[in-house]
Every structure is written in C-alpha cells, then in structure tokens.
Design a protein around this motif. Structure first.
Motif, PDB file in Angstrom:
ATOM      1  N   ASP A  65       0.806  -1.223   0.000  1.00 53.22           N
ATOM      2  CA  ASP A  65       0.000   0.000   0.000  1.00 53.22           C
ATOM      3  C   ASP A  65       0.839   1.272   0.000  1.00 53.22           C
ATOM      4  OD1 ASP A  65      -2.683  -1.044   0.017  1.00 53.22           O
ATOM      5  OD2 ASP A  65      -2.311  -1.754   2.049  1.00 53.22           O
ATOM      6  N   GLY A  69      -0.304   4.085  -2.315  1.00 55.13           N
ATOM      7  CA  GLY A  69      -0.749   5.327  -1.676  1.00 55.13           C
ATOM      8  C   GLY A  69      -0.102   6.546  -2.296  1.00 55.13           C
ATOM      9  N   ILE A 294      -0.051   8.546   0.866  1.00 56.95           N
ATOM     10  CA  ILE A 294      -1.015   9.441   0.211  1.00 56.95           C
ATOM     11  C   ILE A 294      -0.618  10.901   0.427  1.00 56.95           C
ATOM     12  CG2 ILE A 294      -3.413  10.247   0.229  1.00 56.95           C
ATOM     13  CD1 ILE A 294      -4.274   7.382   0.831  1.00 56.95           C
ATOM     14  N   GLU A 350      -2.554   6.519   4.163  1.00 59.12           N
ATOM     15  CA  GLU A 350      -1.764   5.542   3.424  1.00 59.12           C
ATOM     16  C   GLU A 350      -2.484   4.557   2.522  1.00 59.12           C
ATOM     17  OE1 GLU A 350      -2.579   5.142   7.163  1.00 59.12           O
ATOM     18  OE2 GLU A 350      -0.471   4.598   7.451  1.00 59.12           O
TER      19      GLU A 350
END
Length: 362
Positions: A65, A69, A294, A350
């Motif tokens: 991830d 992200g 992110i 994330e």
C-alpha cells in the motif's frame, strides 16, 4: 436573552425552519471545507496550477500500500489541482535501475514537465537525472532517497527516525528480557540501511538491555522471505522474543513464522496495511510505523505546482540535511499499536480507496 429567543413571539414556524436549515447547511459547508483542507493535514495550503503541466512518475513496485498510496495521492491531487499525470511506470523490484532509466527517458520523449522518482536503488541515478534536467524537466524524489544533487525537491521520510521509533516500541514493552532478531531487508536500498542503523542506535539507549541477533542484508521483501528468515532465526536462537523487519510484508511473514512455531514473540515493522490490524490487536505485532504515502503524493503535486510557477517551496529542509544533496520535506510518522490502530484514518494517510485503479501504468 439572545436575538433569536427574543424574536420567537414574532417569527413564524416557517421562519424558524428556514433559519435552522441555513445553520445546518452552514455547518455542513464548514465541515466540507475542513475536510478539503485536511487532505494536506495542515502541512501547506493547497494551490491550483495557474497553467496545466505534465507530470510523470516511476516507482519501485506496487506490491504494497505504500507505493499505491503515493500514486493515489499524486493522481487525486493532480486531478484536484489542474495537473496532468501523463504516465505511471513501475520498475518491478529494488535493483531494477535499468528499467527505471528507460522509464525516465520515456517521460522525456512524451514531453513531461516534471519527473517524479521513487528509485530502485540509492546510487547510479545522477547521470540520467542530469540529462532530464538539461532537457528542461524538473525532477522530484518521492518516498525514498536518491543520491543526486540534481533533484529539484523531495518529499520523503526520515528512515533513521523510523528505525528509532521501532526500537522505542521494543524499549517500552514490559517484556523481559529483550532479544531481537533482525531481518535487515534487501541489500543496496538506502532506506533499509538507515532504518537498521536507526534501530540499533536507539536500542542501545534502552533502560533495559536489548540483545540484537543480526543477519545479513539481502533477499526480497515478500511474505515468504519474512517467513523463511524469521523461522530460521528463531530456530537458531530460541531466546528471541522480538523480530525487527524494515517493511510490513516481511513483518507479516515473520508473524506467520511465530504462529507456525507457537512462539511467544512479537514483531515491529513499518508501512501500515489493514491486514496488519488484527495482528496488532492480538499482540503478534507490537507496533507498526505509519508511512503516509497518500500525503507524500499530494505534497509532491503541490510542490511541483510551486516549482513550475517559481513560487516558494515552504517547509523544505535545505540540501545537506539528513545526508541528502537536495531540499526535501520529511513527512511525520506515527507509531500504531493496540492503543490507536482501531481509530487510525487509513484513507487519509496511506491506503487508497478499494475501487481506485492505478492510471496509465507501464
């Protein structure tokens, strides 16, 4: 008595309904504005590009991830901010530098204005980065560091600090004695080395002695690697009751090894994923450091806008800080454990939405 209560005798029910509706709408709008601001968690104000430009990105892999992200953060922030993401490329694994060289050259050929690089290795990229710069492109570093003085800016994290956070979690554990098996991670990745050294340095400061069982760098970062290495380390060192891994996939593999051997041990790792939540809740994982990919992606777009428009780049540490030769911003990291993992806002920091697809991947 306020003006509303004073006027109740002279106001119709319809007036009061309209007033209350307007108050509710105002509250909703305020909440919406706050949510919009929160996507950058107060680090810098959001800007929209005055003139659209093209941005391309290449990352190491999409097996976890963290990089997903980053890509989601870039894509979503670009859409909000008037920036065109023209290409997303994936090297495939750490060490695949030739693949990334070709991907960076491709960005030049399609006319990208900004190249964003999460490098497959720390060293060796300076010539290709210099070539991109000479063609008029700006080059940004995201997620993990690269050894180059030709990067315009970077959005990273302090990997030494991440290692220290993991060691601090072990130090604070009431479990005694503290015997930590180290799974260092792949060779040649600077972030791996920094976390490893950061952990060992902080472990030496613990009030209670920490014994470290070291192993060599090497291998990949998949579940099987973590399972195999953790199993071997525990079989050869039956006193082990903690396992360090620099990254979550290795960490989840180590948890499998603990379960298979019916051991009383726990793992510390980094880069949170939702599959790790039950492992934290049942104690097999002591702590995991959140790596807000992110936020990194969003910040890359915001700094790219400022760089393209010749505006200041706020909050960047100057070149020479943290051993890097370019200005950069280190995102804040948070330790997740039993006390806070259930309430952590994954979608902000994330983990991309389940329905989201990586754009224009090659």
């Amino acid at each position: 008595m306020n003006w509303l209560s004073h006027g109740k005798k002279h106001r119709s029910p319809l007036f009061l309904s309209c007033f209350l509706a307007s108050v509710t709408l105002s509250a909703v709008m305020t909440t919406s504005v706050k949510a919009e601001e929160d996507r950058l968690v107060g680090i810098i104000p959001a800007l929209k590009a005055e003139k659209p430009f093209k941005l391309g990105v290449t990352v190491v892999h999409l097996n976890d991830d963290f990089y997903k992200g980053i890509i989601y953060g870039i894509a979503d922030e670009a859409k909000r901010s008037g920036v065109d993401v023209v290409q997303v490329s994936v090297a495939g694994a750490y060490g695949n530098v030739r693949e990334q060289f070709a991907q960076l050259e491709a960005l030049k050929s399609i006319g990208a204005d900004v190249a964003v690089l999460a490098p497959a290795a720390f060293s060796g990229f300076d010539p290709i980065i210099k070539s991109l710069k000479s063609s008029g492109m700006k080059v940004a570093s995201v997620g993990i560091p690269v050894d180059s003085k030709n990067i315009d800016f970077g959005v990273l994290q302090d990997d030494t600090y991440i290692g220290k956070l993991m060691a601090d979690a072990v130090c604070k554990s009431p479990v005694q004695p503290k015997n930590v098996a180290m799974i260092p991670g792949p060779a040649g990745a600077e972030w791996v080395r920094l976390r490893y050294e950061g952990f060992k340095a902080e472990a030496k400061k613990c009030a209670a002695p920490v014994s470290v069982v070291e192993a060599g760098f090497g291998g990949g970062i998949d579940l099987q690697e973590g399972l195999t290495k953790a199993s071997d380390l525990m079989l050869r060192n039956p006193e082990v009751n903690f396992i360090y891994t620099p990254q979550i996939t290795l960490g989840m593999g180590a948890v499998q090894a603990i379960r298979q051997q019916h051991r009383t041990a726990s793992v510390v790792s980094s880069a949170m994923v939702k599959r790790a939540v039950p492992m934290i809740e049942d104690g097999k994982m002591l702590a995991v450091v959140s790596e807000p990919g992110i936020i990194m992606g969003r910040l890359i777009v915001q700094y790219a806008i400022r760089a393209m428009e010749g505006k200041p780049l706020p909050n960047l540490a100057p070149a020479g800080t943290d051993g890097l030769n370019y200005a950069h911003y280190n995102v804040p990291n948070k330790v997740l454990d039993k006390s806070n993992v259930a309430t952590h806002p994954f979608e902000t920091y994330e983990i991309a939405p389940a329905a989201w697809k990586v754009p224009a991947m090659q």
